[in-house]
Design an enzyme around this catalytic site. Structure first.
Site, PDB file in Angstrom:
ATOM      1  N   LYS A 120      -3.536 -10.058  -7.146  1.00  0.00           N
ATOM      2  CA  LYS A 120      -4.894 -10.327  -6.635  1.00  0.00           C
ATOM      3  C   LYS A 120      -5.893  -9.348  -7.247  1.00  0.00           C
ATOM      4  O   LYS A 120      -5.523  -8.214  -7.602  1.00  0.00           O
ATOM      5  CB  LYS A 120      -4.924 -10.263  -5.104  1.00  0.00           C
ATOM      6  CG  LYS A 120      -4.859  -8.875  -4.538  1.00  0.00           C
ATOM      7  CD  LYS A 120      -5.255  -8.848  -3.052  1.00  0.00           C
ATOM      8  CE  LYS A 120      -5.200  -7.405  -2.570  1.00  0.00           C
ATOM      9  NZ  LYS A 120      -5.588  -7.158  -1.220  1.00  0.00           N
ATOM     10  N   LYS A 179     -10.026  -3.732  -5.690  1.00  0.00           N
ATOM     11  CA  LYS A 179     -10.884  -2.615  -6.095  1.00  0.00           C
ATOM     12  C   LYS A 179     -10.048  -1.433  -6.586  1.00  0.00           C
ATOM     13  O   LYS A 179     -10.499  -0.616  -7.364  1.00  0.00           O
ATOM     14  CB  LYS A 179     -11.854  -2.188  -4.976  1.00  0.00           C
ATOM     15  CG  LYS A 179     -11.349  -2.391  -3.576  1.00  0.00           C
ATOM     16  CD  LYS A 179     -12.457  -2.307  -2.526  1.00  0.00           C
ATOM     17  CE  LYS A 179     -11.913  -2.737  -1.162  1.00  0.00           C
ATOM     18  NZ  LYS A 179     -12.830  -3.159  -0.180  1.00  0.00           N
ATOM     19  N   LYS A 226       0.822  -1.218   0.000  1.00  0.00           N
ATOM     20  CA  LYS A 226       0.000   0.000   0.000  1.00  0.00           C
ATOM     21  C   LYS A 226       0.856   1.268   0.000  1.00  0.00           C
ATOM     22  O   LYS A 226       0.395   2.328  -0.413  1.00  0.00           O
ATOM     23  CB  LYS A 226      -0.950   0.000   1.207  1.00  0.00           C
ATOM     24  CG  LYS A 226      -2.123  -0.977   1.066  1.00  0.00           C
ATOM     25  CD  LYS A 226      -3.104  -0.794   2.219  1.00  0.00           C
ATOM     26  CE  LYS A 226      -4.014  -1.973   2.446  1.00  0.00           C
ATOM     27  NZ  LYS A 226      -4.953  -2.296   1.413  1.00  0.00           N
TER      28      LYS A 226
HETATM   29  P1  TYM Z   1     -10.119  -5.716   3.021  1.00  0.00           P
HETATM   30  O1  TYM Z   1     -11.234  -4.773   3.198  1.00  0.00           O
HETATM   31  O2  TYM Z   1      -8.948  -5.276   2.220  1.00  0.00           O
HETATM   32  O3  TYM Z   1     -10.648  -7.035   2.397  1.00  0.00           O
HETATM   33  C1  TYM Z   1     -11.802  -7.645   2.939  1.00  0.00           C
HETATM   34  C2  TYM Z   1     -11.727  -9.143   2.800  1.00  0.00           C
HETATM   35  O4  TYM Z   1     -11.720  -9.506   1.423  1.00  0.00           O
HETATM   36  C3  TYM Z   1     -10.629 -10.375   1.189  1.00  0.00           C
HETATM   37  N1  TYM Z   1     -10.131 -10.168  -0.183  1.00  0.00           N
HETATM   38  C4  TYM Z   1      -9.881 -11.147  -1.039  1.00  0.00           C
HETATM   39  N2  TYM Z   1      -9.996 -12.477  -0.913  1.00  0.00           N
HETATM   40  C5  TYM Z   1      -9.678 -13.220  -1.993  1.00  0.00           C
HETATM   41  N3  TYM Z   1      -9.259 -12.696  -3.170  1.00  0.00           N
HETATM   42  C6  TYM Z   1      -9.137 -11.356  -3.330  1.00  0.00           C
HETATM   43  N4  TYM Z   1      -8.751 -10.854  -4.491  1.00  0.00           N
HETATM   44  C7  TYM Z   1      -9.443 -10.518  -2.229  1.00  0.00           C
HETATM   45  N5  TYM Z   1      -9.450  -9.179  -2.041  1.00  0.00           N
HETATM   46  C8  TYM Z   1      -9.867  -8.978  -0.769  1.00  0.00           C
HETATM   47  C9  TYM Z   1      -9.586  -9.994   2.236  1.00  0.00           C
HETATM   48  O5  TYM Z   1      -8.673 -11.029   2.456  1.00  0.00           O
HETATM   49  C10 TYM Z   1     -10.458  -9.753   3.426  1.00  0.00           C
HETATM   50  O6  TYM Z   1     -10.795 -10.952   4.070  1.00  0.00           O
HETATM   51  N6  TYM Z   1      -7.805  -5.357   7.401  1.00  0.00           N
HETATM   52  C11 TYM Z   1      -8.917  -5.960   6.716  1.00  0.00           C
HETATM   53  C12 TYM Z   1     -10.256  -5.643   7.336  1.00  0.00           C
HETATM   54  C13 TYM Z   1     -10.308  -5.918   8.783  1.00  0.00           C
HETATM   55  C14 TYM Z   1     -10.550  -7.165   9.416  1.00  0.00           C
HETATM   56  C15 TYM Z   1     -10.450  -6.926  10.795  1.00  0.00           C
HETATM   57  C16 TYM Z   1     -10.824  -8.436   8.936  1.00  0.00           C
HETATM   58  C17 TYM Z   1     -10.108  -5.013   9.762  1.00  0.00           C
HETATM   59  N7  TYM Z   1     -10.192  -5.635  10.979  1.00  0.00           N
HETATM   60  C18 TYM Z   1     -10.618  -7.969  11.731  1.00  0.00           C
HETATM   61  C19 TYM Z   1     -11.012  -9.450   9.864  1.00  0.00           C
HETATM   62  C20 TYM Z   1     -10.891  -9.216  11.246  1.00  0.00           C
HETATM   63  C21 TYM Z   1      -8.900  -5.468   5.291  1.00  0.00           C
HETATM   64  O7  TYM Z   1      -8.316  -4.461   4.980  1.00  0.00           O
HETATM   65  O8  TYM Z   1      -9.623  -6.227   4.439  1.00  0.00           O
END
Ligand code: TYM
Length: 337
Positions: free
Chosen positions: A204, A207, A115
């Site tokens: 991956k 968005k 990032k």
């Molecule tokens: P975030 O918002 O970036 O992504 C949310 C979830 O989507 C999954 N994901 C994917 N899985 C498979 N293939 C992909 N291309 C792909 N893109 C995104 C991510 O692995 C994630 O599960 N830090 C976290 C949010 C968060 C969180 C937490 C999650 C904050 N606190 C506590 C669990 C527990 C995040 O930025 O996810």
């Protein structure tokens, strides 16, 4: 009672990667276990502001919660839905854990490196967000955290922080979540899920990637999504085989086909093994994704904002009670109380 917990940042409309990697596995696990486990689903809105938000954050938050309901989440008394910013204990525990985490381990976080790459400077939130994530998890003594593979390193960080904290104070204050290998087993998938960029399958699906055809968004017209699948990058080997390193484009399509239809990956792989017509596979996956989106979007349109606000009111009362109790234990350990 064991706890399953997950969150998805609501910076924009979500991608098929978010849906298949985190949202759908969570909904399936929740429906399977919510009679005898706590199911915590929250919107990490404080995590959302580490980067730019597309559109209105409040609208995005409500829509993200609707996504779970449209994906089939069944509500019962053990299912808790809340917003991170409405539970101040998350930020408070984050500060305490900041004093346990080291600069070295935080600097090794891949997501931070990705990032911040190419930027002259980045905000401290991008560096620190895994600690806030650890607080999100540890406040509720969560055992299982269904996530995509890109977030696994943060589970390991959470385990390390919890263990270090417990050792420092000689008490089991925090529940250490299970290892990532066991998380994968619990999710009932063959391996950690990483849905790939359709045009650039080494990366991956994200968005934030600019190219429209690289990603499927949950509000894409189903026919448009099907076209994106048809134009996905594959390879010139001419043989269908699951090999994420050697044939990431084809493997991605097999993975999507398995997850959308809730079929074990190895069954889909066996069915297509040795076939040579990539076009046939694409047609099949395009149909699966477009059917899934049609159904999902219809259900989404039926869910009202009021329904979501009612769930939040109940969920946030519960979350504050549980989180404040755990925070008090951590504060006492440090002599803050
Ligand atoms: P975030 O918002 O970036 O992504 C949310 C979830 O989507 C999954 N994901 C994917 N899985 C498979 N293939 C992909 N291309 C792909 N893109 C995104 C991510 O692995 C994630 O599960 N830090 C976290 C949010 C968060 C969180 C937490 C999650 C904050 N606190 C506590 C669990 C527990 C995040 O930025 O996810």
């Amino acid at each position: 009672m064991k706890t399953i917990l997950t969150g998805i940042r609501s910076n924009s409309v979500l991608t098929l990667g978010n849906y298949l990697g985190a949202l759908l596995p969570m909904v399936r696990l929740a429906n399977e276990h919510s009679d005898d486990m706590n199911v915590n689903i929250f919107v990490p809105d404080l995590h959302s502001i580490i980067s730019d938000v597309d559109g209105d954050l409040q609208e995005n938050i409500i829509r993200t919660i609707k996504y779970y309901l449209a994906a089939g989440l069944k509500i019962n008394k053990n299912v808790h839905i809340y917003r991170q910013s409405r539970v101040p204990a998350h930020s408070q525990l984050c500060w305490i854990l900041n004093c346990v985490a080291t600069m070295g381990e935080m600097s090794r976080m891949t997501q931070y490196k990705e990032k911040s790459e190419g930027r002259e400077s980045c905000n401290v939130g991008i560096f620190d967000y895994p600690v806030l994530m650890a607080a999100d998890i540890l406040l509720y003594s969560a055992d299982y955290i269904p996530l995509g593979e890109d977030q696994f390193q943060h589970i390991e960080l959470t385990r390390n922080l919890a263990t270090r904290f417990n050792n420092k104070f000689g008490a089991e204050i925090f529940t250490v979540p299970v290892k990532t290998a066991e998380q994968v087993k619990f999710m009932g998938v063959d391996e950690g899920i990483r849905i790939r960029d359709l045009l650039n399958p080494e990366k991956k699906m994200s968005k934030s990637t600019a190219a429209e055809n690289s990603k499927i968004m949950l509000n894409d017209e189903p026919s448009k999504a099907a076209k994106k699948i048809m134009s996905a990058t594959t390879d010139s080997l001419g043989k269908i085989k699951y090999d994420m390193w050697g044939q990431p484009g084809i493997s991605n399509l097999l993975q999507i086909e398995a997850l959308v239809n809730d079929i074990p990956l190895h069954e889909v792989v066996t069915k297509w093994a040795g076939e040579t017509r990539y076009g046939e596979l694409k047609k099949q996956v395009a149909a699966s994704v477009s059917n899934m989106l049609t159904d999902f979007q219809e259900k989404l349109a039926e869910i009202s904002d009021e329904e979501v606000y009612e769930l939040l009111e109940i969920g946030e009362k519960y979350a504050n009670e549980v989180a404040n109790a755990k925070l008090a234990e951590a504060e006492k350990a440090f002599g803050l109380r």
